[in-house]
Design an enzyme around this catalytic site. Structure first.
Site, mmCIF file in Angstrom:
data_model
loop_
_atom_site.group_PDB
_atom_site.id
_atom_site.type_symbol
_atom_site.label_atom_id
_atom_site.label_comp_id
_atom_site.label_asym_id
_atom_site.label_seq_id
_atom_site.Cartn_x
_atom_site.Cartn_y
_atom_site.Cartn_z
ATOM 1 N N ARG A 48 28.491 71.821 72.028
ATOM 2 C CA ARG A 48 27.972 70.673 72.775
ATOM 3 C C ARG A 48 28.520 70.754 74.190
ATOM 4 N NH1 ARG A 48 29.521 65.381 74.071
ATOM 5 N NH2 ARG A 48 27.888 63.785 73.862
ATOM 6 N N LYS B 200 36.562 68.931 78.757
ATOM 7 C CA LYS B 200 37.525 67.913 78.324
ATOM 8 C C LYS B 200 38.864 68.068 79.032
ATOM 9 C CE LYS B 200 35.322 66.432 74.101
ATOM 10 N NZ LYS B 200 35.402 66.215 72.638
#
Length: 283
Positions: free
Chosen positions: A259, A220
């Site tokens: 994840r 991210k």
């Protein structure tokens, strides 16, 4: 090896959820796996590389992303879910929409991963309750095209914990089995980079909620910003070591799962963390 009552997956360590984005515009790998056959093969490769389950999504939820037509999402997702499930893969469907969830469950999906936590589509929670499948409830305030306008918190940890607890209570009151719920603090969703780091530093506040915790930090933007050089933020493919570091920390904090886009480094990381937790428990 013992197994989790939620999914039949390992419970003696943090599980690794691999990501298959059947999208043209996801922040990390948009367009790479847009063909259903290529997407399914990528999912199988994720399992070969250490993923315990595979999360299939057809709508980008990066900041600023626009919604996808429901028929288009179905066209992207369901064939991939079916191919992977038929191959024996444990599949999670990443969707906010009940029709996609329903058809994916019929195609073999074992888990529904809803970034809105059941708030985007009023038919989602009743569907999950009827299907009696595990349900990932993520902290959510707004859709992707608006979510970064909703980053005001008095205390980001306490506020996110409180809001996520309320979302959890709401889905249970609507009929979802509490034992089937997995919680996700929603890193990057209505959070700034600094707020993401604060939440990661206090993961124990989320494990204290008493439900399995999924941490989705892979590649991210806040990692890109941390690793920036004179050229700019580190490109997404260069954030894997940092992702694995966070997988280690999440596993040590007691997270149920991480994840990730590249399972191999995190698969190794969670095993290291499990060994350390086991040793610490022995005193």
């Amino acid at each position: 090896m013992t197994t989790s009552p939620i999914t039949g997956l390992p419970q003696d360590r943090c599980v690794v959820m691999g990501v298959v984005n059947v999208t043209p515009d996801s922040f990390s790998d948009g367009g790479r796996w847009f063909d259903p056959g290529a997407a399914a093969e990528h999912g199988l490769d994720l399992v070969r590389r250490g993923a315990d389950l595979v999360d299939v999504g057809g709508e980008s939820t990066r900041p600023g992303a626009l919604p996808v037509d429901r028929e288009e999402e179905l066209r992207r997702v369901v064939p991939v879910v079916r191919r992977l499930a038929d191959a024996g893969v444990v599949v999670s469907v990443d969707t906010m929409w009940s029709e996609t969830a329903e058809q994916s469950i019929e195609a073999g999906a074992a888990i529904v991963n809803d970034v809105s936590g059941g708030r985007a589509d009023p038919r989602m929670v009743p569907l999950v309750a009827r299907a009696d499948v595990p349900f990932v409830v993520m902290h959510w305030r707004a859709h992707s095209d608006q979510m970064q306008q909703h980053t005001d918190y008095d205390d980001v940890v306490e506020d996110v914990v409180s809001e996520l607890r309320s979302q959890y209570a709401a889905v249970c009151e609507a009929g979802v089995d509490p034992e089937r719920v997995i919680l996700d603090p929603g890193l990057g969703f209505s959070k700034t980079g600094d707020q993401n780091w604060t939440l990661l530093a206090h993961l124990e506040r989320f494990t204290d909620l008493g439900r399995p915790l999924l941490v989705a930090a892979s590649r991210k933007g806040f990692l890109g910003a941390l690793l920036a050089d004179s050229v700019g933020p580190r490109p997404v493919d260069g954030r894997e070591d940092a992702t694995a570091a966070l997988s280690t920390l999440a596993a040590l904090a007691g997270a149920w799962g991480v994840r990730v886009h590249d399972p191999r480094p995190s698969a190794d990381a969670v095993r290291v963390a499990a060994r350390l937790r086991s040793e610490a428990a022995r005193g």
